[in-house]
Motif scaffolding. Structure first.
Motif, short mmCIF file in Angstrom:
data_model
loop_
_atom_site.label_atom_id
_atom_site.label_comp_id
_atom_site.label_asym_id
_atom_site.label_seq_id
_atom_site.Cartn_x
_atom_site.Cartn_y
_atom_site.Cartn_z
N GLY A 1 10.60 -8.08 -16.97
CA GLY A 1 10.85 -8.15 -15.40
C GLY A 1 9.35 -8.70 -14.73
O GLY A 1 8.15 -8.39 -15.04
N LEU A 2 9.58 -9.24 -13.59
CA LEU A 2 8.33 -9.68 -12.66
C LEU A 2 7.86 -8.53 -11.68
O LEU A 2 8.98 -7.86 -11.08
CB LEU A 2 8.51 -11.06 -11.95
CG LEU A 2 8.56 -12.28 -12.99
CD1 LEU A 2 8.80 -13.27 -12.18
CD2 LEU A 2 7.57 -12.26 -13.96
N VAL A 3 6.83 -8.31 -11.30
CA VAL A 3 6.32 -7.49 -10.53
C VAL A 3 5.35 -8.09 -9.90
O VAL A 3 4.19 -8.48 -10.25
CB VAL A 3 5.60 -6.25 -11.17
CG1 VAL A 3 5.09 -5.17 -10.19
CG2 VAL A 3 6.69 -5.31 -11.89
N PHE A 4 5.21 -7.75 -8.53
CA PHE A 4 4.18 -8.33 -7.50
C PHE A 4 3.20 -7.17 -7.21
O PHE A 4 3.57 -5.91 -6.99
CB PHE A 4 4.81 -8.82 -6.28
CG PHE A 4 5.59 -9.95 -6.11
CD1 PHE A 4 5.12 -11.43 -6.35
CD2 PHE A 4 6.99 -9.84 -6.54
CE1 PHE A 4 5.75 -12.48 -6.45
CE2 PHE A 4 7.80 -10.72 -6.47
CZ PHE A 4 7.24 -12.15 -6.54
N ARG A 5 1.88 -7.56 -7.65
CA ARG A 5 0.94 -6.32 -7.47
C ARG A 5 -0.30 -7.01 -6.51
O ARG A 5 -0.68 -7.90 -6.50
CB ARG A 5 0.03 -6.38 -8.96
CG ARG A 5 -0.80 -5.14 -9.04
CD ARG A 5 -1.12 -5.03 -10.57
NE ARG A 5 -1.24 -6.30 -11.18
CZ ARG A 5 -2.29 -7.15 -11.20
NH1 ARG A 5 -3.41 -6.82 -10.53
NH2 ARG A 5 -2.09 -8.17 -11.83
N LEU A 6 -0.51 -5.90 -5.58
CA LEU A 6 -1.59 -6.34 -4.70
C LEU A 6 -2.92 -5.94 -5.09
O LEU A 6 -3.48 -5.22 -5.73
CB LEU A 6 -1.45 -5.20 -3.45
CG LEU A 6 -2.42 -5.28 -2.09
CD1 LEU A 6 -2.10 -6.67 -1.43
CD2 LEU A 6 -2.12 -4.04 -1.48
N GLU B 1 0.78 -1.32 0.10
CA GLU B 1 -0.03 -0.07 0.10
C GLU B 1 0.75 1.20 -0.05
O GLU B 1 0.64 2.33 -0.62
CB GLU B 1 -1.04 0.01 1.00
CG GLU B 1 -2.00 -1.07 1.19
CD GLU B 1 -2.82 -1.25 2.44
OE1 GLU B 1 -3.82 -1.80 2.23
OE2 GLU B 1 -2.41 -0.80 3.35
N GLU B 2 1.82 1.26 0.58
CA GLU B 2 2.86 2.55 0.68
C GLU B 2 3.74 2.52 -0.61
O GLU B 2 3.95 3.88 -1.01
CB GLU B 2 3.92 2.09 1.99
CG GLU B 2 3.29 2.35 3.11
CD GLU B 2 4.58 1.95 4.28
OE1 GLU B 2 5.76 1.75 3.85
OE2 GLU B 2 4.14 1.40 5.55
N LEU B 3 3.77 1.50 -1.40
CA LEU B 3 4.34 1.59 -2.62
C LEU B 3 3.47 1.54 -3.91
O LEU B 3 3.70 1.21 -4.96
CB LEU B 3 5.11 0.26 -2.77
CG LEU B 3 6.32 0.15 -1.92
CD1 LEU B 3 6.97 -1.35 -2.08
CD2 LEU B 3 7.48 0.94 -1.89
N ASP B 4 2.23 2.09 -3.45
CA ASP B 4 1.12 2.25 -4.52
C ASP B 4 0.66 0.85 -5.13
O ASP B 4 0.26 0.83 -6.29
CB ASP B 4 1.60 3.30 -5.64
CG ASP B 4 1.91 4.67 -5.24
OD1 ASP B 4 1.09 5.09 -4.16
OD2 ASP B 4 2.65 5.44 -5.46
N GLY B 5 0.87 -0.17 -4.32
CA GLY B 5 0.00 -1.33 -4.85
C GLY B 5 1.26 -2.43 -5.54
O GLY B 5 0.70 -3.55 -5.91
N SER B 6 2.36 -2.24 -5.91
CA SER B 6 3.10 -2.95 -6.74
C SER B 6 4.73 -3.05 -6.49
O SER B 6 5.01 -1.68 -6.02
CB SER B 6 2.95 -2.75 -8.17
OG SER B 6 3.11 -1.40 -8.66
N ALA B 7 5.19 -3.79 -6.35
CA ALA B 7 6.67 -3.83 -6.16
C ALA B 7 7.31 -4.85 -6.87
O ALA B 7 6.88 -6.22 -6.90
CB ALA B 7 7.09 -3.64 -4.59
N THR B 8 8.60 -4.68 -6.89
CA THR B 8 9.37 -6.10 -7.55
C THR B 8 9.85 -6.87 -6.28
O THR B 8 9.88 -6.33 -5.14
CB THR B 8 10.87 -5.58 -8.40
OG1 THR B 8 11.56 -4.89 -7.33
CG2 THR B 8 10.37 -4.84 -9.56
#
Length: 318
Positions: free
Chosen positions: A77-82, A31-38
């Motif tokens: 690349g792969l990104v994890f998304r909330l 949530e702090e990272l706007d919903g997505s991060a590597t």
């Protein structure tokens, strides 16, 4: 052995608790990272908080319950998304379905509570009728969709999500029976009850809200909730029959304005007291289960007492 088993159970419980706490931390971080991060960004931000193995275990748990999804960037690349709880629930619902199953499910979901015909599903999905029929059976067997019949086309099924209630356009609303037949008897009873109530009021006038409150509290109609617009349409029909007239608009207790209806005439031959109305008694009897049948007389008497109190307040003897 017993102490060992107890220690193992305690350790497992502690591990599960720690895993749950780590999952919550990951969700807050997303949530702090706007919903997505590597993966690298997550490891960097969570360094010192948990070992890398525990972090990946928590991430895999979120992936398993569809709370987190994986997508690819333009660079590969792969990104994890909330995902929201609602999206995660929907993803779990569709888990294990084929591409054809998902396609038809999405079309049915898009149709909402208006439903959609199998013919339209075939056109929109570009699938053969045999394929459509197979997918519909699969979705129904999993409890994801259901079929209903429309008053506009009784021999044709409409499909909608299992958790939806059909729209009024499909069911016909309060004016249709469970067999989707137009309920003439119900309308006649409501017209009579409305006239009785307005004719015995102190000013010979009432709003649709007042009439609805009376019908609801009297117990005359059971198992079929009436909206304000339903009652208003009944009163409008009485205006067309020249038994009521609209005198203007008045302020409602809940705020806003509403039409006020005035009683015009009393035809003793056509307007029987509710107690003597065969339609009302038949409707009351049909609305009770066997163990409630003994109370039917009490319901009718209560209705009459309500009407009589209105007469006494108006100073109009019966």
């Amino acid at each position: 052995m017993a102490p060992k088993r107890a220690a193992a159970a305690s350790a497992a419980s502690s591990s599960s608790s720690d895993g749950g706490a780590l999952q919550e931390k990951l969700v807050r971080l997303f949530e702090e990272l706007d919903g997505s991060a590597t993966k690298e960004a997550l490891e960097e931000r969570m360094s010192g908080t948990a070992p890398k193995g525990a972090l990946m275990a928590a991430l895999n748990s979120l992936l398993a319950i569809k709370r987190v999804a994986i997508s690819k960037t333009a660079a590969g690349g792969l990104v994890f998304r909330l995902q929201s709880d609602q999206s995660a629930k929907r993803a779990r619902t569709l888990d294990g379905l084929t591409a054809e199953d998902r396609l038809l499910y999405q079309e049915i979901e898009r149709a909402g509570n208006a439903g959609i015909k199998s013919k339209d599903l075939r056109v929109r999905s570009n699938l053969q009728q045999q394929q459509v029929a197979k997918v519909l059976r699969t979705l129904e067997s999993r409890g994801l969709i259901r079929s209903v019949k429309s008053v506009a086309a009784k021999n044709q099924k409409l499909y909608m999500l299992a958790g939806l209630e059909p729209s009024v356009a499909v069911t016909g609303g309060a004016w249709y029976t469970d067999d989707q037949e137009f309920d003439h008897a119900l309308i006649q009873v409501l017209q009579q009850a409305s006239l009785e109530y307005i004719a015995r009021s102190a000013t010979l006038t009432a709003t649709a809200q007042q009439v609805r409150d009376f019908i609801t509290s009297s117990g005359l109609i059971r198992g079929k909730p009436l909206s304000l617009s339903d009652v208003d349409s009944v009163l409008q029909s009485l205006v067309f029959d020249a038994k009521l007239e609209i005198t203007g608009r008045c302020d409602l207790s809940g705020g806003g304005e509403g039409k006020e209806y005035k009683y015009l005439q009393f035809d003793g031959a056509s307007l029987l007291p509710i107690k003597e109305s065969p339609l009302a008694l038949a409707l009351l009897a049909a609305s009770y289960s066997d163990d409630e049948a003994a109370e039917e007389g009490e319901e009718v008497e209560a209705l009459l007492r309500t009407l009589e109190r209105g007469e006494q307040a108006a100073g109009r003897p019966r």
